[in-house]
Design a protein around this motif. Structure first.
Motif, mmCIF file in Angstrom:
data_model
loop_
_atom_site.group_PDB
_atom_site.id
_atom_site.type_symbol
_atom_site.label_atom_id
_atom_site.label_comp_id
_atom_site.label_asym_id
_atom_site.label_seq_id
_atom_site.Cartn_x
_atom_site.Cartn_y
_atom_site.Cartn_z
ATOM 1 N N TRP A 101 -1.203 5.484 -5.037
ATOM 2 C CA TRP A 101 -2.224 5.712 -3.863
ATOM 3 C C TRP A 101 -3.349 5.030 -4.726
ATOM 4 O O TRP A 101 -4.550 4.299 -3.364
ATOM 5 C CB TRP A 101 -2.623 6.820 -3.776
ATOM 6 C CG TRP A 101 -3.218 7.685 -2.982
ATOM 7 C CD1 TRP A 101 -2.863 7.639 -1.213
ATOM 8 C CD2 TRP A 101 -4.627 7.833 -3.126
ATOM 9 N NE1 TRP A 101 -4.206 8.385 -0.772
ATOM 10 C CE2 TRP A 101 -5.430 8.259 -1.266
ATOM 11 C CE3 TRP A 101 -5.902 7.354 -3.566
ATOM 12 C CZ2 TRP A 101 -6.519 8.640 -0.979
ATOM 13 C CZ3 TRP A 101 -7.303 8.145 -3.958
ATOM 14 C CH2 TRP A 101 -7.720 8.163 -2.342
ATOM 15 N N GLU A 102 -4.093 5.521 -5.894
ATOM 16 C CA GLU A 102 -5.609 4.666 -5.719
ATOM 17 C C GLU A 102 -5.009 3.015 -5.756
ATOM 18 O O GLU A 102 -6.114 2.092 -5.513
ATOM 19 C CB GLU A 102 -5.546 4.510 -6.763
ATOM 20 C CG GLU A 102 -6.515 6.524 -7.314
ATOM 21 C CD GLU A 102 -7.845 6.864 -6.815
ATOM 22 O OE1 GLU A 102 -7.968 5.666 -6.061
ATOM 23 O OE2 GLU A 102 -8.188 7.526 -6.776
ATOM 24 N N LEU A 103 -3.898 2.553 -6.750
ATOM 25 C CA LEU A 103 -3.842 1.159 -6.194
ATOM 26 C C LEU A 103 -3.604 0.340 -4.691
ATOM 27 O O LEU A 103 -3.955 -0.088 -3.913
ATOM 28 C CB LEU A 103 -2.690 0.505 -6.839
ATOM 29 C CG LEU A 103 -1.991 -1.097 -6.718
ATOM 30 C CD1 LEU A 103 -2.784 -1.889 -7.188
ATOM 31 C CD2 LEU A 103 -0.618 -1.119 -7.519
ATOM 32 N N GLY A 104 -3.348 1.539 -3.569
ATOM 33 C CA GLY A 104 -3.334 0.621 -2.221
ATOM 34 C C GLY A 104 -4.931 0.464 -1.736
ATOM 35 O O GLY A 104 -4.760 0.031 -1.081
ATOM 36 N N ARG A 105 -5.736 1.634 -2.495
ATOM 37 C CA ARG A 105 -6.990 1.920 -1.855
ATOM 38 C C ARG A 105 -7.336 0.615 -2.022
ATOM 39 O O ARG A 105 -8.694 0.049 -1.737
ATOM 40 C CB ARG A 105 -7.734 3.072 -2.524
ATOM 41 C CG ARG A 105 -7.503 4.285 -1.386
ATOM 42 C CD ARG A 105 -8.588 5.245 -1.810
ATOM 43 N NE ARG A 105 -9.153 5.043 -2.985
ATOM 44 C CZ ARG A 105 -9.986 5.488 -3.492
ATOM 45 N NH1 ARG A 105 -11.463 5.663 -2.220
ATOM 46 N NH2 ARG A 105 -11.014 5.345 -5.072
ATOM 47 N N ALA A 106 -7.690 0.716 -3.462
ATOM 48 C CA ALA A 106 -7.526 -1.615 -4.617
ATOM 49 C C ALA A 106 -7.032 -2.066 -3.624
ATOM 50 O O ALA A 106 -8.414 -3.232 -3.238
ATOM 51 C CB ALA A 106 -7.848 -0.909 -5.649
#
Length: 445
Positions: A101-106
């Motif tokens: 999820w955090e990778l998607g945001r980044a």
């Protein structure tokens, strides 16, 4: 000094339950990670990033450290560094859905929409709770045009709307004759010309896409069709509309230029009321995946098959700024100006100059609930006195929308909203109020 391999394995096994069970909480394996976490809690993201940056060469590969690094880098606006950190976490822990999820945001923050979409699919496949997956989808849909890299993309949606309209024909109220300007000849409203209340239902379909030619050039296109039907007194205002556009886009670094040909037709009560043809040029400047400027120039030719005196050339240009916050909320503001010039001579009273302002805010209440407000104010100054009333028309139109958006499941959106229009005009027949309450169910694909 590097961390022994066996120690890294132990830390990975120890931190995984915390990452899955409580997203956002990470095991602080040492003082450095703990210090960075404390700085983030205090709002000093830049300092937290600097503390971890000094240790990255030695600590990269430790999921606890990389997770802290990814969070600090994102908070400090170092999005490319956040991507690298979260990629290391996902590589070490493929099942860590919070890290995906955090990778998607980044990835979205640096403009890699294709990569962000792929992460979103993996997250859903891994069974992440619906609300967390939706927060990604809401985030990505906001900047749908960023799909400029990799494979071509096609998207669309269908909508069903039901509502109640207090003024389906945008007519004046029954007291309009009392508003007659001094010296106006005696007049009265034609039967049915006053504001008509009616319920309505509408069905809308949209498809849009981008065919990638190479890393910079692509073909773009979109089509939208809508059919609307009213009840009772509103039946004469049943309408159908079709809009389509096709063009090319060129992108280099943060800049993208688009040129599209446009066409539209609007039918009222079964007859063609207006046809439109024109071109639209846009320049989009993206500061990052969260902020962008959009400047446009639109030239259209308006044709009225049964009222040729109204045929005109419409030219409008403007700019707007959009900012998406990290929690999924967003706000925008813009201004525009232009003119509508009749093709026929001696009908300057039908042409006008216009200028407007628009702004809006959307608050992300939860992962699947949001509230929004949109405002638009436009002024129109017509070119000559109206031949009947003997006064020059001036309009000051204000339009506002208040509503909420609910995503009950991936790909679905339900939007109840309240819209108010107030057009203050120097001509009594174009001075009106309108209020519309509606509920829209939208399915995206």
């Amino acid at each position: 000094m590097s961390v022994p391999t066996w120690s890294r394995h132990v830390r990975r096994l120890a931190v995984l339950p915390f990452l899955v069970a409580a997203p956002g909480s990470f095991l602080h394996a040492d003082e450095v990670v703990g210090q960075a976490h404390a700085l983030l809690q205090q709002g000093d993201a830049r300092r937290a990033f600097e503390v971890l940056d000094a240790q990255e060469a030695a600590r990269a590969g430790d999921p606890a450290f990389d997770a802290a690094m990814g969070r600090a880098a994102h908070a400090a606006g170092q999005y490319s560094r956040a991507v690298l950190a979260w990629e290391r976490v996902v590589a070490a822990q493929p099942g860590n859905t919070e890290a995906q999820w955090e990778l998607g945001r980044a990835l979205h923050a640096v403009g890699d929409k294709q990569g962000a979409n792929a992460v979103s699919e993996r997250v859903r496949a891994a069974g992440i709770p619906v609300d967390a997956a939706l927060s990604i989808d809401q985030f990505l849909v906001s900047y749908d045009r960023l799909g400029h890299q990799g494979r071509s993309t096609w998207k669309g949606h269908v909508e069903l709307t039901v509502g109640r309209d207090t003024n389906a024909n945008a007519g004046p109220d029954l007291n309009a004759p009392a508003l007659s300007p001094p010296g106006t000849p005696a007049w009265s409203l034609a039967p049915g010309a006053e504001a008509q209340r009616a319920s309505y239902a509408a069905v809308l379909g949209n498809i849009r896409g981008r065919h990638v030619l190479d890393s910079r050039w692509s073909l773009i296109g979109a089509a939208t069709g809508e059919v609307r039907g009213y009840s009772d007194a509103g039946k004469p205002y049943d309408s159908a509309q079709l809009d389509a556009s096709a063009g090319v886009a060129y992108r280099v670094e943060r800049h993208e230029w688009m040129l599209s040909a446009q066409g539209a037709t609007y039918r009222l009560d079964g007859d063609t009321l207006r046809n439109i043809g024109g071109v639209l040029g846009e320049w989009i400047y993206r500061l990052d995946g969260f902020r962008q400027w959009d400047t446009f120039l639109q030239v259209q030719d308006l044709r009225y098959p049964t009222q040729s005196l109204r045929n005109a050339r419409r030219t409008v240009g403007g700019t707007s700024y959009v900012h998406i916050l990290r929690n999924g909320s967003l706000y925008y503001a813009g201004l525009y100006a232009g003119q509508e010039t009749p093709h026929a001579s001696d009908v300057d009273n039908l042409g006008h100059h216009l200028a407007g302002l628009r702004a809006g805010v959307q608050w992300a209440i939860t992962a699947d609930w949001a509230a929004f407000v949109h405002l638009n104010h436009e002024r129109r100054r017509y070119g000559a006195a109206d031949p009947f009333f003997g006064v020059t028309r001036r309009d000051r139109q204000t339009y506002g929308v208040l509503g909420v958006s609910w995503l009950p499941a991936p790909g679905w959106r339900i939007t109840p909203q309240w819209a108010i229009t107030r057009n203050a005009s120097t001509l009594p027949i174009t001075d009106y109020d309108r209020r519309v309450f509606s509920v829209t169910v939208r399915r995206e694909f």
